[in-house]
Design a protein around this motif. Structure first.
Motif, PDB file in Angstrom:
ATOM      1  N   UNK A 106      21.680 -48.496  -3.615  1.00 42.65           N
ATOM      2  CA  UNK A 106      22.510 -47.397  -2.917  1.00 42.65           C
ATOM      3  C   UNK A 106      21.176 -46.546  -1.940  1.00 42.65           C
ATOM      4  N   UNK A 107      21.403 -46.405  -1.022  1.00 48.45           N
ATOM      5  CA  UNK A 107      20.381 -45.978  -0.027  1.00 48.45           C
ATOM      6  C   UNK A 107      21.067 -44.665   0.950  1.00 48.45           C
ATOM      7  N   UNK A 108      20.238 -43.570   0.920  1.00 51.52           N
ATOM      8  CA  UNK A 108      20.666 -42.617   1.699  1.00 51.52           C
ATOM      9  C   UNK A 108      19.504 -42.065   2.702  1.00 51.52           C
ATOM     10  N   UNK A 109      19.585 -42.074   3.862  1.00 52.50           N
ATOM     11  CA  UNK A 109      18.547 -41.944   4.843  1.00 52.50           C
ATOM     12  C   UNK A 109      19.069 -40.748   5.636  1.00 52.50           C
ATOM     13  N   UNK A 110      17.953 -39.593   6.244  1.00 54.84           N
ATOM     14  CA  UNK A 110      18.309 -38.548   6.860  1.00 54.84           C
ATOM     15  C   UNK A 110      18.681 -38.892   8.402  1.00 54.84           C
ATOM     16  N   UNK A 111      19.643 -38.551   8.914  1.00 53.71           N
ATOM     17  CA  UNK A 111      19.847 -39.078  10.368  1.00 53.71           C
ATOM     18  C   UNK A 111      19.665 -37.907  11.339  1.00 53.71           C
ATOM     19  N   UNK A 112      20.172 -37.889  12.386  1.00 55.54           N
ATOM     20  CA  UNK A 112      19.808 -37.077  13.391  1.00 55.54           C
ATOM     21  C   UNK A 112      20.734 -35.750  13.341  1.00 55.54           C
ATOM     22  N   UNK A 161      12.343 -40.865  20.940  1.00 60.36           N
ATOM     23  CA  UNK A 161      12.070 -42.125  20.494  1.00 60.36           C
ATOM     24  C   UNK A 161      11.377 -42.116  18.920  1.00 60.36           C
ATOM     25  N   UNK A 162      10.654 -40.904  18.934  1.00 59.48           N
ATOM     26  CA  UNK A 162      10.107 -40.550  17.504  1.00 59.48           C
ATOM     27  C   UNK A 162      11.314 -40.603  16.262  1.00 59.48           C
ATOM     28  N   UNK A 163      12.343 -40.056  16.830  1.00 58.48           N
ATOM     29  CA  UNK A 163      13.268 -40.015  15.893  1.00 58.48           C
ATOM     30  C   UNK A 163      13.905 -41.427  15.836  1.00 58.48           C
ATOM     31  N   UNK A 164      13.740 -42.158  16.936  1.00 64.13           N
ATOM     32  CA  UNK A 164      14.483 -43.667  16.882  1.00 64.13           C
ATOM     33  C   UNK A 164      13.428 -44.384  16.001  1.00 64.13           C
ATOM     34  N   UNK A 165      12.275 -44.130  16.027  1.00 65.53           N
ATOM     35  CA  UNK A 165      11.367 -44.792  15.048  1.00 65.53           C
ATOM     36  C   UNK A 165      11.811 -44.905  13.649  1.00 65.53           C
ATOM     37  N   UNK A 166      12.025 -43.870  13.323  1.00 62.85           N
ATOM     38  CA  UNK A 166      12.507 -43.540  11.766  1.00 62.85           C
ATOM     39  C   UNK A 166      13.649 -44.031  11.410  1.00 62.85           C
ATOM     40  N   UNK A 167      14.778 -44.048  12.387  1.00 58.56           N
ATOM     41  CA  UNK A 167      16.016 -44.742  12.266  1.00 58.56           C
ATOM     42  C   UNK A 167      15.841 -46.271  12.139  1.00 58.56           C
ATOM     43  N   UNK A 186      11.643 -39.364   7.769  1.00 53.57           N
ATOM     44  CA  UNK A 186      10.287 -39.207   8.296  1.00 53.57           C
ATOM     45  C   UNK A 186       9.367 -38.065   7.451  1.00 53.57           C
ATOM     46  N   UNK A 187       8.034 -38.563   7.484  1.00 53.42           N
ATOM     47  CA  UNK A 187       6.963 -37.802   6.427  1.00 53.42           C
ATOM     48  C   UNK A 187       7.309 -36.249   6.774  1.00 53.42           C
ATOM     49  N   UNK A 243      13.531 -43.894  -5.658  1.00 52.63           N
ATOM     50  CA  UNK A 243      12.095 -44.418  -4.622  1.00 52.63           C
ATOM     51  C   UNK A 243      12.477 -43.417  -3.232  1.00 52.63           C
ATOM     52  N   UNK A 244      11.284 -42.774  -3.062  1.00 52.58           N
ATOM     53  CA  UNK A 244      11.189 -42.174  -1.757  1.00 52.58           C
ATOM     54  C   UNK A 244      10.298 -42.906  -0.682  1.00 52.58           C
ATOM     55  N   UNK A 245      10.920 -43.192   0.387  1.00 47.49           N
ATOM     56  CA  UNK A 245      10.211 -43.958   1.581  1.00 47.49           C
ATOM     57  C   UNK A 245      10.002 -43.014   2.652  1.00 47.49           C
ATOM     58  N   UNK A 246       8.980 -42.704   3.260  1.00 50.50           N
ATOM     59  CA  UNK A 246       8.671 -42.005   4.509  1.00 50.50           C
ATOM     60  C   UNK A 246       7.981 -42.718   5.676  1.00 50.50           C
ATOM     61  N   UNK A 247       8.602 -42.521   6.738  1.00 52.76           N
ATOM     62  CA  UNK A 247       7.835 -43.120   7.846  1.00 52.76           C
ATOM     63  C   UNK A 247       7.092 -42.139   8.759  1.00 52.76           C
TER      64      UNK A 247
END
Length: 475
Positions: free
Chosen positions: A25-31, A39-45, A232-233, A258-262
């Motif tokens: 189960x994964x949740x990611x912060x979108x736009x 492009x920076x946003x896109x990198x995270x996505x 993103x961080x 688990x928290x992942x930050x790009x």
RNA sequence: GGCCACGUAGCCAAGUGGUAAGGCAGAGGUCUGCAAAACCUCCAUCCCCAGUUCGAUUCUGGGCGUGGCCUCCA
């Protein structure tokens, strides 16, 4: 094969183990859809995309939720200036977001919930927090009471003292008990009604604060506890910290395991690219400048590790384009070459080695750049074998399997225009006739014409091949 | 001011306590009607200083530099 991921919570690479076997189960912060994504946003996505792809490669069933923030202060401001409702204002940017996703070949998430479509869930959660004294109403606004959540700051490793020192916000603007308390709900102002940005709630008419949407929507689609939460961080504090506080206070369960930050993408000067700072580049800008979206995809996920800062530059983008070209060229060559009688033992060994190494690199906190180093190493050796006609049937099969595995992450090899223009084939035939007649002027002219149309011809001993030139690589 | 990263060839970048992957760019070469592609060769003592160690780019300390978070932000 064990997958290890760098968990911000622990600060170390930990073996990944989902709560439920075989399912993530994964949740990611979108736009926030108040403008085009840069492009920076896109990198995270794209990083989220890499995570989800690798989880799937690893055999997990993934339920991935990515929110669209369609209400926040900036959207309110912009909609006001534009004289529309927030719903109307946001619509084109939400559409543009999905277009960008498609051209960069993001794998679609299972759910893209929008904040404004989940107000009841947020209201419920806020009510619970108020009942439990984790939140309080102050002049129509609702705030989360940070003193009620002792663990606050665990993720970003910020202590209270640090927070206070950093609290340079205008503190007298609101009736907060403490400067670091954050808004769950903001009282409706008359303008909000015109913008379509006010909803009824037991604690008063208003609109949700920024953080609550993620807590409410992740609960709705994924339950109280997530296996992975990524972003993103810059979201680490305060956004993710606040999410943890809200969710854990309301649900009495661990919010995310688990928290992942790009890391960021920086602009040419080396500074963080951000919308508010003004200087940012959109995907559209880059494409207009002649870069292939897939070169951009490659650059963003495969050129550098996700936890390393990357600087955007034309040169780096060009290099990425060349790498994509080289990979495609190679994949194409393997596919269309008839295998030799016997297999080459050395090539077989090398391929197996790279295959193992590639998997290990990806399992080691998604180190795709390292994996690509191995792959390119193999490309060279395999090309040598192909030059010498040493690729046997088994060699070919394993090579193709490896390329499939690599493309499961990269997704830059598959062509998106299967039916080749018949006209190109016809012109190639015409040029072949000219060459046989040693009319090289005519032959060169046909090749030039095609090149001008973005199609390159290559003569090889296996016949003439054609390929689409990558945008920007045209010369 | 507090907390935290990073500093590897012209550029991007991976990585390890035992003398540094890969890609781009550049130079020369093989092949080719020419070209392209492909292949071959060449191209770095890992910011500086001190320490630990038989040995450090990799560990520790200091310095310099760059950047991030502490405020909306992927």
């Amino acid at each position: 094969m064990t997958l290890r991921l760098h968990n911000t919570l622990t600060g170390t690479k930990d073996v990944f183990e989902p709560l439920e076997a075989g399912r993530v189960r994964m949740y990611t912060c979108g736009p926030t859809v108040w403008n085009f994504a840069h492009v920076g946003n896109l990198r995270a996505f794209l990083f989220y995309d890499l995570v989800r792809r690798h989880l799937r490669v690893s055999g997990y069933r993934v339920t991935h939720v990515m929110n669209l923030t369609d209400i926040d202060d900036r959207i309110l401001d912009q909609a006001m200036h534009a004289g529309t409702t927030i719903a109307d204002f946001v619509q084109p940017y939400a559409a543009a977001f999905f277009e960008d996703m498609d051209s960069l070949r993001f794998e679609r998430a299972e759910h893209y919930p929008r904040a404004t479509e989940h107000i009841p869930e947020m209201v419920d959660m806020i009510s619970t927090l108020i009942e439990q004294d984790n939140a309080y109403v102050a002049d129509g606004d609702v705030y989360f009471r940070i003193t009620s959540f002792p663990k606050y700051g665990a993720l970003s490793h910020l202590d209270r003292a640090g927070l206070k020192a950093g609290a340079r916000v205008a503190t007298d603007k609101y009736d907060k008990e403490s400067v670091s308390d954050f808004a769950l709900w903001k009282k409706a102002h008359p303008e909000d009604e015109k913008l379509g940005a006010a909803w009824d709630a037991p604690f008063g008419r208003g609109r949700p604060g920024w953080h609550i949407e993620c807590s409410a929507m992740s609960k709705r689609y994924l339950g109280d506890t997530l296996d992975i939460h990524a972003g993103g961080v810059d979201l680490m504090f305060p956004h993710h910290e606040n999410e943890i506080a809200q969710s854990e206070a309301a649900n009495h369960k661990t919010f995310a395991r688990v928290w992942l930050h790009s890391e960021f993408l920086s602009d040419a000067t080396g500074e963080k690219m951000s919308k508010s700072a003004g200087g940012f580049t959109t995907l559209r800008n880059l494409v207009a400048a002649g870069h292939d979206p897939l070169a951009i995809r490659f650059f963003l996920i495969a050129n550098a590790h996700y936890r390393a800062r990357v600087r955007l530059s034309n040169e780096a983008l060009h290099a990425a384009g060349e790498q994509v070209r080289r990979l495609r060229e190679f994949a194409d060559r393997v596919r269309r070459t008839a295998p030799a009688q016997r297999d080459d033992a050395q090539l077989a060994e090398k391929t197996e080695q790279v295959r193992t190494g590639y998997r290990e690199a990806l399992d080691d906190d998604l180190n795709l750049p390292q994996g690509m180093g191995l792959v390119f190493d193999l490309v060279r050796e395999a090309n040598t074998a192909l030059d010498a006609e040493r690729m046997g049937p088994q060699n070919k099969a394993v090579l193709e399997a490896l390329l499939d595995e690599v493309d499961a992450h990269l997704d830059v090899l598959r062509a998106d225009e299967p039916g080749l223009a018949e006209e190109v084939e016809r012109l190639i035939a015409e040029r072949e006739d000219a060459r046989k007649a040693r009319d090289f002027a005519r032959a060169d002219q046909i090749r030039e014409d095609l090149k001008r149309r973005g199609i390159a011809l290559e003569d090889s001993k296996d016949g003439v091949r054609w390929r689409r030139l990558i945008e920007g690589a045209r010369s």
